[in-house]
Design a protein around this motif. Structure first.
Motif, mmCIF file in Angstrom:
data_model
loop_
_atom_site.group_PDB
_atom_site.id
_atom_site.type_symbol
_atom_site.label_atom_id
_atom_site.label_comp_id
_atom_site.label_asym_id
_atom_site.label_seq_id
_atom_site.Cartn_x
_atom_site.Cartn_y
_atom_site.Cartn_z
ATOM 1 N N PRO A 34 0.791 -1.233 0.000
ATOM 2 C CA PRO A 34 0.000 0.000 0.000
ATOM 3 C C PRO A 34 0.822 1.281 0.000
ATOM 4 O O PRO A 34 0.393 2.293 -0.572
ATOM 5 C CB PRO A 34 -0.834 -0.119 1.278
ATOM 6 C CG PRO A 34 -0.063 -1.065 2.152
ATOM 7 C CD PRO A 34 0.556 -2.045 1.204
ATOM 8 N N HIS A 35 2.002 1.269 0.608
ATOM 9 C CA HIS A 35 2.786 2.490 0.700
ATOM 10 C C HIS A 35 3.514 2.789 -0.611
ATOM 11 O O HIS A 35 3.577 3.952 -1.031
ATOM 12 C CB HIS A 35 3.759 2.385 1.876
ATOM 13 C CG HIS A 35 3.073 2.123 3.172
ATOM 14 N ND1 HIS A 35 3.108 0.892 3.789
ATOM 15 C CD2 HIS A 35 2.275 2.910 3.941
ATOM 16 C CE1 HIS A 35 2.391 0.935 4.901
ATOM 17 N NE2 HIS A 35 1.869 2.135 5.016
ATOM 18 N N ILE A 36 4.051 1.740 -1.247
ATOM 19 C CA ILE A 36 4.618 1.942 -2.585
ATOM 20 C C ILE A 36 3.520 2.392 -3.541
ATOM 21 O O ILE A 36 3.705 3.324 -4.337
ATOM 22 C CB ILE A 36 5.293 0.656 -3.095
ATOM 23 C CG1 ILE A 36 6.436 0.238 -2.173
ATOM 24 C CG2 ILE A 36 5.817 0.857 -4.519
ATOM 25 C CD1 ILE A 36 7.015 -1.131 -2.482
ATOM 26 N N ASP A 37 2.368 1.747 -3.445
ATOM 27 C CA ASP A 37 1.241 2.109 -4.315
ATOM 28 C C ASP A 37 0.815 3.559 -4.104
ATOM 29 O O ASP A 37 0.376 4.232 -5.041
ATOM 30 C CB ASP A 37 0.054 1.188 -4.050
ATOM 31 C CG ASP A 37 0.355 -0.273 -4.352
ATOM 32 O OD1 ASP A 37 1.396 -0.549 -4.984
ATOM 33 O OD2 ASP A 37 -0.445 -1.133 -3.940
ATOM 34 N N SER A 38 0.957 4.069 -2.872
ATOM 35 C CA SER A 38 0.566 5.452 -2.606
ATOM 36 C C SER A 38 1.458 6.435 -3.347
ATOM 37 O O SER A 38 1.009 7.529 -3.734
ATOM 38 C CB SER A 38 0.599 5.739 -1.098
ATOM 39 O OG SER A 38 1.921 5.880 -0.604
ATOM 40 N N LEU A 39 2.726 6.067 -3.561
ATOM 41 C CA LEU A 39 3.614 6.928 -4.347
ATOM 42 C C LEU A 39 3.104 7.053 -5.777
ATOM 43 O O LEU A 39 3.116 8.140 -6.371
ATOM 44 C CB LEU A 39 5.039 6.368 -4.356
ATOM 45 C CG LEU A 39 5.754 6.197 -3.021
ATOM 46 C CD1 LEU A 39 7.161 5.673 -3.258
ATOM 47 C CD2 LEU A 39 5.790 7.501 -2.243
ATOM 48 N N ALA A 40 2.653 5.912 -6.332
ATOM 49 C CA ALA A 40 2.118 5.939 -7.692
ATOM 50 C C ALA A 40 0.810 6.720 -7.750
ATOM 51 O O ALA A 40 0.574 7.492 -8.694
ATOM 52 C CB ALA A 40 1.903 4.507 -8.186
ATOM 53 N N ARG A 41 -0.028 6.545 -6.757
ATOM 54 C CA ARG A 41 -1.320 7.237 -6.737
ATOM 55 C C ARG A 41 -1.140 8.748 -6.657
ATOM 56 O O ARG A 41 -1.868 9.519 -7.299
ATOM 57 C CB ARG A 41 -2.135 6.756 -5.538
ATOM 58 C CG ARG A 41 -3.536 7.365 -5.453
ATOM 59 C CD ARG A 41 -4.209 7.024 -4.133
ATOM 60 N NE ARG A 41 -3.500 7.600 -2.999
ATOM 61 C CZ ARG A 41 -3.013 6.910 -1.974
ATOM 62 N NH1 ARG A 41 -3.159 5.591 -1.926
ATOM 63 N NH2 ARG A 41 -2.388 7.523 -0.974
ATOM 64 N N ASP A 42 -0.158 9.193 -5.870
ATOM 65 C CA ASP A 42 0.053 10.618 -5.658
ATOM 66 C C ASP A 42 1.162 11.184 -6.542
ATOM 67 O O ASP A 42 1.528 12.360 -6.406
ATOM 68 C CB ASP A 42 0.399 10.889 -4.194
ATOM 69 C CG ASP A 42 -0.711 10.453 -3.252
ATOM 70 O OD1 ASP A 42 -1.876 10.413 -3.688
ATOM 71 O OD2 ASP A 42 -0.406 10.144 -2.081
ATOM 72 N N GLY A 43 1.719 10.345 -7.419
ATOM 73 C CA GLY A 43 2.849 10.792 -8.224
ATOM 74 C C GLY A 43 2.841 10.247 -9.625
ATOM 75 O O GLY A 43 1.831 10.308 -10.333
ATOM 76 N N LEU A 44 3.958 9.622 -10.000
ATOM 77 C CA LEU A 44 4.220 9.271 -11.387
ATOM 78 C C LEU A 44 4.790 7.860 -11.465
ATOM 79 O O LEU A 44 5.647 7.490 -10.663
ATOM 80 C CB LEU A 44 5.234 10.284 -11.938
ATOM 81 C CG LEU A 44 5.622 10.295 -13.401
ATOM 82 C CD1 LEU A 44 4.414 10.579 -14.283
ATOM 83 C CD2 LEU A 44 6.703 11.358 -13.627
ATOM 84 N N SER A 45 4.310 7.057 -12.425
ATOM 85 C CA SER A 45 4.829 5.705 -12.654
ATOM 86 C C SER A 45 5.458 5.626 -14.039
ATOM 87 O O SER A 45 4.826 5.998 -15.026
ATOM 88 C CB SER A 45 3.702 4.670 -12.558
ATOM 89 O OG SER A 45 3.086 4.691 -11.290
ATOM 90 N N PHE A 46 6.683 5.135 -14.114
ATOM 91 C CA PHE A 46 7.384 4.971 -15.386
ATOM 92 C C PHE A 46 7.197 3.541 -15.884
ATOM 93 O O PHE A 46 7.339 2.583 -15.120
ATOM 94 C CB PHE A 46 8.875 5.244 -15.214
ATOM 95 C CG PHE A 46 9.236 6.698 -15.090
ATOM 96 C CD1 PHE A 46 9.904 7.355 -16.114
ATOM 97 C CD2 PHE A 46 8.908 7.421 -13.947
ATOM 98 C CE1 PHE A 46 10.236 8.697 -16.006
ATOM 99 C CE2 PHE A 46 9.233 8.761 -13.819
ATOM 100 C CZ PHE A 46 9.897 9.406 -14.851
ATOM 101 N N THR A 47 6.902 3.401 -17.164
ATOM 102 C CA THR A 47 6.708 2.067 -17.737
ATOM 103 C C THR A 47 7.930 1.558 -18.494
ATOM 104 O O THR A 47 7.992 0.376 -18.824
ATOM 105 C CB THR A 47 5.512 2.062 -18.693
ATOM 106 O OG1 THR A 47 5.765 2.955 -19.782
ATOM 107 C CG2 THR A 47 4.231 2.475 -17.981
ATOM 108 N N GLN A 48 8.894 2.439 -18.785
ATOM 109 C CA GLN A 48 10.053 2.019 -19.568
ATOM 110 C C GLN A 48 11.341 2.547 -18.937
ATOM 111 O O GLN A 48 12.115 3.263 -19.563
ATOM 112 C CB GLN A 48 9.940 2.509 -21.016
ATOM 113 C CG GLN A 48 8.734 1.949 -21.749
ATOM 114 C CD GLN A 48 8.756 2.288 -23.226
ATOM 115 O OE1 GLN A 48 9.420 1.619 -24.021
ATOM 116 N NE2 GLN A 48 8.047 3.329 -23.601
#
Length: 528
Positions: A54-68
């Motif tokens: 959940p805490h790693i996921d919160s970074l993605a929810r509130d920020g940016l996820s790179f796919t490459q």
């Protein structure tokens, strides 16, 4: 009337100057970089996984996820590039061995440069240098001097633990990931009490083998994997990745490697499930530690201007076999099993239903079948240059800058980009000389424009010379060859990110150009 217009213009000019001045003098951000070891591309929840993060996921929810985003397929080379902004071959790593000294005459570390700009620099975890992290840019350090395989519960030969420069003995209730989490939080609290910005580098060893975890953590996952095997896990992750936009609808799931049985046909399901349950517990312990750090930031009202980054050093590791065994990882029925741990407690070699993984006196990995699921939907694993070996999840949160919460960034990046990025956000420059050394020009490019929602000038090419392969990526095209077979393959990653269709024969001119450029790079960086 004219006087009024002039007055308004003058006030507007003053406002613009003040705004510009404020931007120039904005306090440099705090930086927290958390890196897992041998974590697969799809293991965390925000990349499709069913492991609770959940805490790693919160970074993605509130920020940016790179796919490459890319690494170097193996621990030591990735860390060398991450810390220096250079290809690992430029600083003394061949790229195909797990641990070699770095040539510091040709480089500086992120810590060294940030120290010069008044940053407090701290590190916990996997330090693979022969000298102390305190000699390479860090004010504080806790962790093992990793020169050999490790235990999560005890000290072993060639992996002494240090707090700064003090050699320490481990307590009886020691568990490695929890200790790293606790010291990271301790260093964070100390730095938050000061007035200057900080850089905290948390280099986890989990979920790298051996499969070691506390029973209370394993128990919560045991039923999950007994109920759902690797085939269904892989299908579920792929479906979630498509639904969230991490992968395009037109991509195919990479074919399952030869030798992996259908889950329904496996005769040792409880043991296989136990392996994945222990692995999941190791991943969850990383997330638990990140939660500690995020809470500490929140309590100190320091969230807004703290850049938090999470990634993995390479793809999932296939070690551990597909079936029960009586030996593995250098331990066997006839080997000396008491010389590894400092307390001389023997290791039960191998793994199987009568010797399940997890306890302190075992040493096992979770095997190719689960590693393949961990890297869903990609082809390949750790040590290789197919995407499953070199592509990492990367999630970034920085509320002061990243405004598009939950967004996905598809532009390629590489761990060599962190040096340029951190210098950019700290508003400092890369040195041409440093304490008598002459560092090579940095190879990476700043990610700051992407954090701001802008475009940046992409790398003309990215290169790999890893244990199993050589590879080059130019735009959407990637060429790769096995070091054994020597035949180049060509893939269009935009259309075929799981590398299922070789286009080398259809694109001979492109193939020739890419091979020529790889050979030029290979010579330039003195790759072996």
């Amino acid at each position: 009337m004219n006087q009024l217009v002039l007055t308004v213009c003058f006030l507007l000019e003053l406002t613009l100057v003040a705004v510009a001045s404020g931007q120039e003098t904005m306090k440099p951000p705090n930086i927290i970089l958390v890196m897992a070891d041998d974590l697969g591309w799809s293991d965390i929840g925000c990349y499709g996984g069913e492991i609770d993060t959940p805490h790693i996921d919160s970074l993605a929810r509130d920020g940016l996820s790179f796919t490459q985003f890319y690494n170097n397929a193996i621990c030591g080379p990735t860390r060398a590039s991450l810390l220096t902004g250079l290809y690992c071959q430029q600083v003394g790593h061949r790229g195909d061995r797990w641990n070699e000294p770095k040539d510091f005459n040709k480089c500086v570390t992120i810590g060294e440069v940030l120290q010069q700009t008044n940053y407090q620099t701290m590190m916990v975890g996997k330090w693979q240098g022969r000298d102390s992290a305190l000699d390479r840019g860090f004010d504080r350090f806790f962790g093992p001097m990793c020169q050999a395989k490790i235990s999560y519960f005890h000290e072993v030969n060639k992996n002494p633990y240090y707090l700064d420069r003090k050699r320490i003995e481990l307590p009886k209730n020691f568990y490695l990931t929890d200790a790293l989490n606790d010291y990271a939080d301790r260093f964070l609290r100390e730095s938050l009490s000061e007035k200057r910005p900080f850089f905290l580098y948390v280099a986890h060893i989990a979920p790298h083998w051996p499969l070691h975890a506390r029973e209370v953590d394993v128990a919560r996952f045991r039923k999950r994997y007994r109920k759902t095997g690797w085939d269904e896990i892989r299908a579920q992750r792929f479906q979630k990745q498509r639904q969230t936009g991490l992968v395009p609808e037109h991509w195919e799931l990479a074919p399952r490697p030869t030798g992996i049985r259908d889950w329904d046909r496996d005769q040792q399901k409880d043991w296989q499930a136990e392996r994945m349950a222990v692995y999941a517990a190791q991943v969850a312990s990383i997330d638990r530690g990140l939660g500690q750090l995020l809470k500490t930031l929140k309590d100190a009202n320091a969230v807004e201007n703290t850049l938090v980054i999470f990634l993995s050093d390479n793809g999932a590791a296939p070690d551990g076999g597909l079936s029960p065994s009586k030996s593995g990882f250098g331990f066997g029925p006839n080997s000396k099993k008491i010389d590894w741990r400092k307390d001389h407690v023997p290791i039960r070699p191998g793994s199987g239903p009568d010797n399940p993984p997890g306890p302190h006196d075992t040493f096992a990995g979770y095997g190719l079948a689960w590693a393949n699921a961990s890297n869903t939907p990609l082809r390949g694993t750790k040590l290789g240059a197919y995407e499953g070996g070199i592509r990492t999840p990367l999630v970034v949160r920085w509320p002061a800058v990243i405004r598009e919460h939950g967004s996905i960034e598809k532009q390629p990046g590489h761990v060599i980009d962190f040096m340029a990025t951190f210098l950019d956000v700290a508003n400092t420059s890369y040195p041409t000389q440093f304490r008598g050394r002459q560092p090579l020009p940095v190879e990476g490019k700043s990610l700051l424009p992407l954090f701001k929602g802008d475009q940046r000038q992409e790398h003309n090419a990215l290169y790999w010379n890893v244990p199993q392969h050589q590879a080059i990526r130019m735009g959407q095209w990637k060429a790769i060859r096995s070091k054994k077979a020597g035949q180049w393959q060509l893939f269009n990653l935009e259309l075929d990110g799981t590398e299922t269709t070789d286009l080398a024969e259809r694109e001979p001119d492109r193939m020739k150009k890419m091979v020529s450029q790889f050979e030029t790079w290979h010579k330039r960086v003195n790759a072996k």
